[in-house]
Motif scaffolding. Structure first.
Motif, PDB file in Angstrom:
ATOM      1  N   VAL A 127     -16.724  -5.383   5.428  1.00 32.55           N
ATOM      2  CA  VAL A 127     -17.902  -4.460   4.903  1.00 32.55           C
ATOM      3  C   VAL A 127     -17.149  -3.386   6.142  1.00 32.55           C
ATOM      4  N   GLN A 128     -17.670  -3.862   7.376  1.00 36.08           N
ATOM      5  CA  GLN A 128     -17.815  -2.564   8.857  1.00 36.08           C
ATOM      6  C   GLN A 128     -15.962  -2.068   8.630  1.00 36.08           C
ATOM      7  N   THR A 129     -15.496  -2.878   8.514  1.00 35.54           N
ATOM      8  CA  THR A 129     -13.763  -2.411   8.865  1.00 35.54           C
ATOM      9  C   THR A 129     -13.561  -1.284   8.496  1.00 35.54           C
ATOM     10  N   VAL A 130     -14.269  -1.646   6.856  1.00 34.30           N
ATOM     11  CA  VAL A 130     -13.761  -0.324   5.511  1.00 34.30           C
ATOM     12  C   VAL A 130     -15.043   1.080   5.652  1.00 34.30           C
ATOM     13  N   LYS A 131     -15.748   0.078   6.850  1.00 39.92           N
ATOM     14  CA  LYS A 131     -16.691   1.527   6.993  1.00 39.92           C
ATOM     15  C   LYS A 131     -16.016   2.234   7.807  1.00 39.92           C
ATOM     16  N   SER A 132     -16.098   1.770   9.081  1.00 43.49           N
ATOM     17  CA  SER A 132     -14.626   2.320  10.492  1.00 43.49           C
ATOM     18  C   SER A 132     -13.746   3.339  10.065  1.00 43.49           C
ATOM     19  N   ALA A 133     -12.991   2.952   8.842  1.00 42.71           N
ATOM     20  CA  ALA A 133     -11.928   3.043   8.199  1.00 42.71           C
ATOM     21  C   ALA A 133     -11.764   4.723   7.440  1.00 42.71           C
ATOM     22  N   GLY A 134     -13.614   5.135   7.110  1.00 43.29           N
ATOM     23  CA  GLY A 134     -13.617   6.121   6.773  1.00 43.29           C
ATOM     24  C   GLY A 134     -14.329   6.039   5.757  1.00 43.29           C
ATOM     25  N   VAL A 146       1.440  -1.673   0.047  1.00 40.96           N
ATOM     26  CA  VAL A 146      -0.143   0.045  -0.269  1.00 40.96           C
ATOM     27  C   VAL A 146       0.894   1.739  -0.068  1.00 40.96           C
ATOM     28  N   ASP A 147       1.787   1.090   1.211  1.00 36.63           N
ATOM     29  CA  ASP A 147       3.230   2.543   0.184  1.00 36.63           C
ATOM     30  C   ASP A 147       3.632   3.017  -0.197  1.00 36.63           C
ATOM     31  N   PHE A 148       3.737   1.661  -1.233  1.00 41.01           N
ATOM     32  CA  PHE A 148       4.042   1.535  -2.169  1.00 41.01           C
ATOM     33  C   PHE A 148       3.386   2.052  -3.372  1.00 41.01           C
ATOM     34  N   LEU A 149       2.385   1.897  -2.901  1.00 37.33           N
ATOM     35  CA  LEU A 149       1.072   2.108  -4.237  1.00 37.33           C
ATOM     36  C   LEU A 149       1.168   3.745  -4.299  1.00 37.33           C
ATOM     37  N   GLU A 150       0.592   3.795  -3.192  1.00 39.52           N
ATOM     38  CA  GLU A 150       0.294   5.273  -2.782  1.00 39.52           C
ATOM     39  C   GLU A 150       1.571   6.128  -3.546  1.00 39.52           C
ATOM     40  N   THR A 151       2.490   6.059  -3.258  1.00 46.89           N
ATOM     41  CA  THR A 151       3.816   6.679  -3.929  1.00 46.89           C
ATOM     42  C   THR A 151       3.883   6.987  -5.429  1.00 46.89           C
ATOM     43  N   LEU A 152       2.737   5.756  -6.453  1.00 47.59           N
ATOM     44  CA  LEU A 152       2.338   5.426  -7.693  1.00 47.59           C
ATOM     45  C   LEU A 152       1.083   6.898  -8.114  1.00 47.59           C
ATOM     46  N   ASP A 153       0.098   6.984  -7.118  1.00 46.43           N
ATOM     47  CA  ASP A 153      -0.791   7.612  -6.663  1.00 46.43           C
ATOM     48  C   ASP A 153      -2.114   6.464  -7.953  1.00 46.43           C
ATOM     49  N   VAL A 154      -1.872   5.304  -6.731  1.00 41.10           N
ATOM     50  CA  VAL A 154      -3.024   4.877  -7.673  1.00 41.10           C
ATOM     51  C   VAL A 154      -4.503   4.915  -7.849  1.00 41.10           C
ATOM     52  N   PRO A 155      -5.496   5.029  -8.736  1.00 35.29           N
ATOM     53  CA  PRO A 155      -7.089   5.612  -8.152  1.00 35.29           C
ATOM     54  C   PRO A 155      -7.597   4.530  -7.620  1.00 35.29           C
ATOM     55  N   ILE A 156      -7.562   3.430  -7.612  1.00 32.85           N
ATOM     56  CA  ILE A 156      -8.039   2.313  -6.694  1.00 32.85           C
ATOM     57  C   ILE A 156      -7.661   1.458  -6.259  1.00 32.85           C
ATOM     58  N   ALA A 204      -8.396   1.551   3.242  1.00 33.55           N
ATOM     59  CA  ALA A 204      -9.703   2.412   3.363  1.00 33.55           C
ATOM     60  C   ALA A 204      -8.738   4.087   4.132  1.00 33.55           C
ATOM     61  N   ALA A 205      -7.771   3.864   4.782  1.00 28.00           N
ATOM     62  CA  ALA A 205      -7.467   4.870   5.524  1.00 28.00           C
ATOM     63  C   ALA A 205      -7.002   6.248   3.882  1.00 28.00           C
ATOM     64  N   THR A 206      -6.300   5.513   2.666  1.00 25.53           N
ATOM     65  CA  THR A 206      -6.402   6.290   2.071  1.00 25.53           C
ATOM     66  C   THR A 206      -7.493   6.874   1.430  1.00 25.53           C
ATOM     67  N   GLY A 207      -8.661   6.724   1.553  1.00 22.26           N
ATOM     68  CA  GLY A 207      -9.778   7.642   1.556  1.00 22.26           C
ATOM     69  C   GLY A 207      -9.886   7.110  -0.176  1.00 22.26           C
ATOM     70  N   LYS A 208      -9.204   6.804  -0.622  1.00 24.60           N
ATOM     71  CA  LYS A 208      -9.831   6.004  -2.274  1.00 24.60           C
ATOM     72  C   LYS A 208     -10.232   4.741  -1.852  1.00 24.60           C
ATOM     73  N   PRO A 209     -11.465   4.964  -3.844  1.00 24.47           N
ATOM     74  CA  PRO A 209     -12.274   3.574  -3.534  1.00 24.47           C
ATOM     75  C   PRO A 209     -12.030   2.077  -3.714  1.00 24.47           C
ATOM     76  N   ILE A 210     -12.464   1.488  -2.934  1.00 26.29           N
ATOM     77  CA  ILE A 210     -11.752  -0.007  -2.881  1.00 26.29           C
ATOM     78  C   ILE A 210     -12.655  -1.410  -3.582  1.00 26.29           C
ATOM     79  N   ILE A 211     -12.051  -1.883  -3.973  1.00 27.34           N
ATOM     80  CA  ILE A 211     -13.110  -2.705  -4.485  1.00 27.34           C
ATOM     81  C   ILE A 211     -12.615  -4.608  -3.459  1.00 27.34           C
ATOM     82  N   ILE A 212     -13.098  -5.058  -3.218  1.00 27.54           N
ATOM     83  CA  ILE A 212     -12.779  -6.630  -2.553  1.00 27.54           C
ATOM     84  C   ILE A 212     -13.866  -7.745  -3.087  1.00 27.54           C
TER      85      ILE A 212
END
Length: 358
Positions: free
Chosen positions: A177-184, A127-137, A155-163
């Motif tokens: 799902v509750q884990t995703v929601k609780s992280a915003g 995740v840290d690595f992909l954030e440096t590449l600014d992936v959109p989802i 989830a904390a990145t604020g980007k859409p998530i596919i699971i």
């Protein structure tokens, strides 16, 4: 289950929008089909773009971030139906992983071709690595849908998530799902998935899709490991907004996932037919469409079938229900039999109320 609001109708990813109001978002999953060749990986990106897919998906891990380098039975695949029967996990992932230094050139090539490029991270460092590449989802794979720390970080990145939902029961999914929601996270898409390779249509249970959407108030798609496109089209008919398919240049080239991956011509067919399937859904409608209105004149109606003189009686021989539809409605046929015509009529004349006293 928590009913807090999710963005169910419309998720923006790059220039694309994902939702029931838009054509299905088609994702070509590269997985390990690059066969450890960057040149081949770039060709796969190009082929995905040529086929009309909307996105190419990578996987971001190393053998050491996904498993342990251990040679015991725990770390050996023991399933006679598996493509990878008898393989050691660490060795398999060393062969299948996409080198991290490839991500940037692959994403650059995808962007040049108008493709969204994103990935499935398999641990927090990915995740840290992909954030440096600014992936959109982000995509969470089925085997990681219980990795709650990973899901929280994504989830904390604020980007859409596919699971993907493979193997998860309802309790598992609720926790995820509750884990995703609780992280915003407000933009979640669940993918109905059968985690067998290839999967059978009989195990796909596409009717789960509308139930998932209702239970979790989010968009639902399909991660499809079946052969062909039939299962994907069935999913679209039941509201799937995303279809993900493994993708390769040619199954005969071999590769980790090649046996259940789509070739370019098949992907092109999926893109075309999935849009047609989506377009065909429409809404609930009875009666003629605007396009059908001009065809109404070709429905059946009542016509004079023989020349008749005034005063003659209408019978089954001289009154017929035929095309086109300029005459009286066929509902009056029995009522008019035995009635006299009021004037001379000729064969092929559309019957109307001026011909009879009724």
């Amino acid at each position: 289950m928590d009913n807090s609001t999710m963005n169910i109708s419309n998720i923006k990813v790059g220039k694309n929008r994902i939702g029931v109001e838009h054509p299905p978002f088609i994702v070509a999953e590269m997985s390990g089909n690059h066969n450890q060749s960057l040149e081949r990986a770039i060709e796969i990106v190009e082929a995905a773009a040529d086929s009309g897919a909307h996105a190419i998906k990578l996987q971001t891990y190393t053998a050491d971030t996904i498993t342990l380098d251990v040679n015991s039975s725990d770390f050996t695949i023991n399933d006679e139906n598996s493509l990878w029967q008898g393989r050691n996990l660490h060795n398999l992932y060393k062969l299948a992983y996409t080198p991290w230094e490839w991500h940037k050139p692959l994403m650059k090539k995808a962007s040049e071709l108008g493709l969204i490029c994103f990935s499935s991270p398999f641990d927090e460092t990915a995740v840290d690595f992909l954030e440096t590449l600014d992936v959109p989802i982000y995509k969470i794979a089925s085997f990681e849908n219980n990795h709650l720390p990973l899901i929280r970080k994504v989830a904390a990145t604020g980007k859409p998530i596919i699971i993907s939902t493979g193997m998860a029961n309802l309790k598992d999914l609720d926790e995820t799902v509750q884990t995703v929601k609780s992280a915003g996270c407000k933009e979640l898409i669940l993918l109905k998935c059968t985690s067998s390779y290839p999967a059978s249509p009989e195990d796909s249970n596409i009717l789960t899709i509308p139930d998932l959407r209702k239970l979790f108030d989010c968009q639902v798609g399909l991660s499809d490991h079946t052969m062909g496109i039939g299962t994907s089209l069935a999913a679209i008919a039941h509201g799937a907004t995303i279809i993900e398919k493994h993708f390769t240049l040619d199954r005969s080239d071999g590769g980790i996932d090649s046996e259940f991956s789509m070739e370019p011509s098949e992907m092109s067919t999926l893109v075309i037919e999935s849009k047609r399937a989506w377009q065909s859904l429409g809404g609930i409608k009875y009666g003629p469409t605007k396009a059908e209105e001009k065809s109404l004149i070709y429905k059946r109606s009542l016509y004079i079938a023989q020349d008749m003189k005034a005063g003659e009686v209408l019978t089954e021989k001289n009154l017929r229900i035929v095309r086109p539809g300029h005459g009286l409605h066929p509902r009056y046929y029995e009522q008019l039999l035995g009635e006299k015509v009021l004037k001379d009529v000729t064969k092929g004349e559309a019957l109307d109320w001026s011909h009879v006293k009724c």
